[in-house]
Design an enzyme around this catalytic site. Structure first.
Site, short mmCIF file in Angstrom:
data_model
loop_
_atom_site.label_atom_id
_atom_site.label_comp_id
_atom_site.label_asym_id
_atom_site.label_seq_id
_atom_site.Cartn_x
_atom_site.Cartn_y
_atom_site.Cartn_z
N TYR A 140 0.82 -1.21 0.00
CA TYR A 140 0.00 0.00 0.00
C TYR A 140 0.86 1.26 0.00
O TYR A 140 0.38 2.34 -0.36
CB TYR A 140 -0.91 0.02 1.23
CG TYR A 140 -2.23 -0.69 1.08
CD1 TYR A 140 -2.27 -2.03 0.73
CD2 TYR A 140 -3.43 -0.02 1.28
CE1 TYR A 140 -3.47 -2.69 0.61
CE2 TYR A 140 -4.64 -0.67 1.15
CZ TYR A 140 -4.67 -2.01 0.82
OH TYR A 140 -5.86 -2.65 0.70
N LYS A 188 3.14 -15.66 2.64
CA LYS A 188 3.36 -16.39 1.39
C LYS A 188 4.86 -16.64 1.29
O LYS A 188 5.53 -16.24 0.33
CB LYS A 188 2.81 -15.55 0.21
CG LYS A 188 2.74 -16.26 -1.12
CD LYS A 188 1.66 -17.33 -1.21
CE LYS A 188 1.79 -18.10 -2.52
NZ LYS A 188 0.92 -19.28 -2.57
N ASP A 220 -3.00 -18.47 0.86
CA ASP A 220 -4.00 -19.15 0.03
C ASP A 220 -4.70 -20.24 0.83
O ASP A 220 -5.92 -20.43 0.71
CB ASP A 220 -3.38 -19.69 -1.27
CG ASP A 220 -2.11 -20.49 -1.06
OD1 ASP A 220 -1.57 -20.49 0.07
OD2 ASP A 220 -1.64 -21.12 -2.03
N ASP A 244 -6.34 -7.03 4.07
CA ASP A 244 -7.47 -6.38 3.42
C ASP A 244 -8.40 -7.43 2.82
O ASP A 244 -9.61 -7.41 3.03
CB ASP A 244 -6.95 -5.44 2.31
CG ASP A 244 -8.08 -4.78 1.54
OD1 ASP A 244 -9.01 -4.27 2.21
OD2 ASP A 244 -8.06 -4.79 0.31
N ASP A 248 -12.34 -9.03 4.49
CA ASP A 248 -13.62 -8.99 3.77
C ASP A 248 -14.21 -10.39 3.71
O ASP A 248 -15.41 -10.59 3.93
CB ASP A 248 -13.42 -8.47 2.33
CG ASP A 248 -13.67 -6.97 2.19
OD1 ASP A 248 -13.45 -6.25 3.19
OD2 ASP A 248 -14.07 -6.54 1.10
C1 IPM Z 1 -10.36 -1.16 3.93
C2 IPM Z 1 -10.61 -0.56 2.57
C3 IPM Z 1 -9.44 0.30 2.18
C4 IPM Z 1 -8.19 -0.57 2.17
C5 IPM Z 1 -9.59 1.03 0.86
C6 IPM Z 1 -10.84 1.86 0.81
C7 IPM Z 1 -8.37 1.86 0.52
O1 IPM Z 1 -10.85 -1.55 1.64
O2 IPM Z 1 -10.27 -0.39 4.91
O3 IPM Z 1 -10.26 -2.37 4.04
O4 IPM Z 1 -7.91 -1.22 1.16
O5 IPM Z 1 -7.50 -0.60 3.17
MN MN Z 2 -10.86 -3.58 2.46
#
Ligand code: IPM
Ligand code: MN
Length: 353
Positions: A140, A188, A220, A244, A248
């Site tokens: 990032y 990884k 993975d 990240d 999710d």
């Molecule tokens: C998160 C979001 C952010 C990230 C984006 C919006 C830049 O997806 O907080 O997980 O990738 O960190």
């Molecule tokens: Mn995210």
């Protein structure tokens, strides 16, 4: 308690508003003096100042005891890869400038919702894990990044120093010590040099925490086992990008992304935010689920102020609302769907009642 409020974009303002109501109710119930200072961030800030994380906003964050943050992102930038300033840069700048290197993202199930998960109930029931995602390093932020002169080649750089890995890993060990004493290092290392440094660093620290069992697992494999057998995990530490993606994925276990809170800890003021994004399609409609933000406020009481009773008052109220079916449309599933603001009002009454 002096709190900075950064509602941001999309549904940010309306979910933050519910969290503020709830925080005020907790303040009333437990006799805390709480003041709020609002500041702009994201697309809203670009529109007003040209900068997605203005200095004035940073100052307010630095001078506050905690930051409650909504969301960042606006579709008008998503489909314009050439846009010079992007709202997300504000989020990354905020993380970097506040030194928020440790993003705490818990995943747990709500008994009243397990049947709504796309995953089999017996697999997910009782899941209680937490990701510590490294938040201010890796791909990032790594330089160089960009394109070659002809624009035919693009590159990002993944960089980690021992120091960055070590401070995150130590937090992982400490979290594990307070929980079920299992730490999983997600990497990884079979391919990436940065991952091998992660693994080496965690291996070096492990003897200092003899009560913690450490597992090393490739990212993975974790992606697979996380939804197959989430109860196998307790504390997971990982780099920025892997974290990240996996968090999710993990949010599906709880039934809705609209439920999962997070805390970002580091060098300065701590920050609390829902893990869902700005959900622009729902903005201004009073339909977004405020619970992730409300639960982020609960994490604030716990992690910023060490006030467990206050945190529990909030999470109990949230559990009651789920059991009572006072929920927004994302989890109502055929039942009555309440408005964002109605859920907020209901929680306030529950807390004060
Ligand atoms: C998160 C979001 C952010 C990230 C984006 C919006 C830049 O997806 O907080 O997980 O990738 O960190
Ligand atoms: Mn995210």
């Amino acid at each position: 308690m002096n709190l900075a409020l950064l509602p941001g974009d999309g549904i940010g303002p309306e979910v933050i508003q519910q969290a503020v109501k709830v925080v005020k109710a907790v303040g009333k119930k437990f006799n805390h003096q709480i003041t709020f200072k609002e500041a702009i961030v994201g697309a809203a800030a670009i529109d007003q100042t040209g900068n997605p994380y203005p200095d004035a906003t940073h100052e307010i964050c630095l001078q506050s005891d905690a930051v409650l943050f909504g969301a960042i992102g606006d579709p008008k930038y998503d489909n314009d890869p050439k846009a010079k300033v992007r709202p997300e840069q504000g989020l990354l700048e905020m993380r970097r400038k506040l030194g928020l290197f440790c993003n705490v993202r818990p995943t747990f199930t709500f008994p009243s919702l397990v049947h709504k998960s796309p995953l089999r109930q017996e697999r997910i029931e009782g899941t209680d894990l937490v990701f510590l995602r490294e938040l201010t390093g890796g791909i990032y932020f790594g330089e160089p990044r960009g394109r070659n002169e002809q624009g035919t080649k693009a590159f990002d750089t993944n960089i980690y120093t021992v120091e960055e890995i070590e401070r995150l890993a130590r937090m992982g060990f400490e979290f594990a010590q307070k929980r079920r004493k299992l730490l999983t290092c997600v990497d990884k290392a079979n391919v990436m040099a940065t991952s091998r440094l992660w693994r080496e660093t965690v291996q070096r620290l492990a003897p200092e925490y003899p009560d913690v069992t450490v597992e090393y697992e490739f990212v993975d494999a974790v992606a697979m086992r996380l939804i197959q057998w989430p109860k196998a995990y307790d504390v997971l530490i990982t780099e920025n990008l892997f974290g990240d993606i996996l968090t999710d994925e993990a949010s599906v276990i709880s039934g809705s992304m609209g439920l999962m809170p997070s805390a970002s800890l580091g060098l300065n003021t701590k920050l609390f935010e829902p893990i869902h994004g700005s959900y622009p399609q729902a903005a201004g409609k009073d339909i977004a689920n405020p619970l992730a933000t409300v639960l982020s406020a609960a994490m604030m009481f716990e992690y910023a102020f060490g006030l467990m009773d206050e945190a529990t008052a909030i999470s109990d109220a949230v559990n009651f609302s789920l059991e009572a079916g006072v929920v927004t449309e994302d989890i109502a599933e055929g039942g009555k769907a309440y408005k964002t603001s109605e859920v907020g009002d209901w929680l306030v009454e529950k807390i004060l009642g």
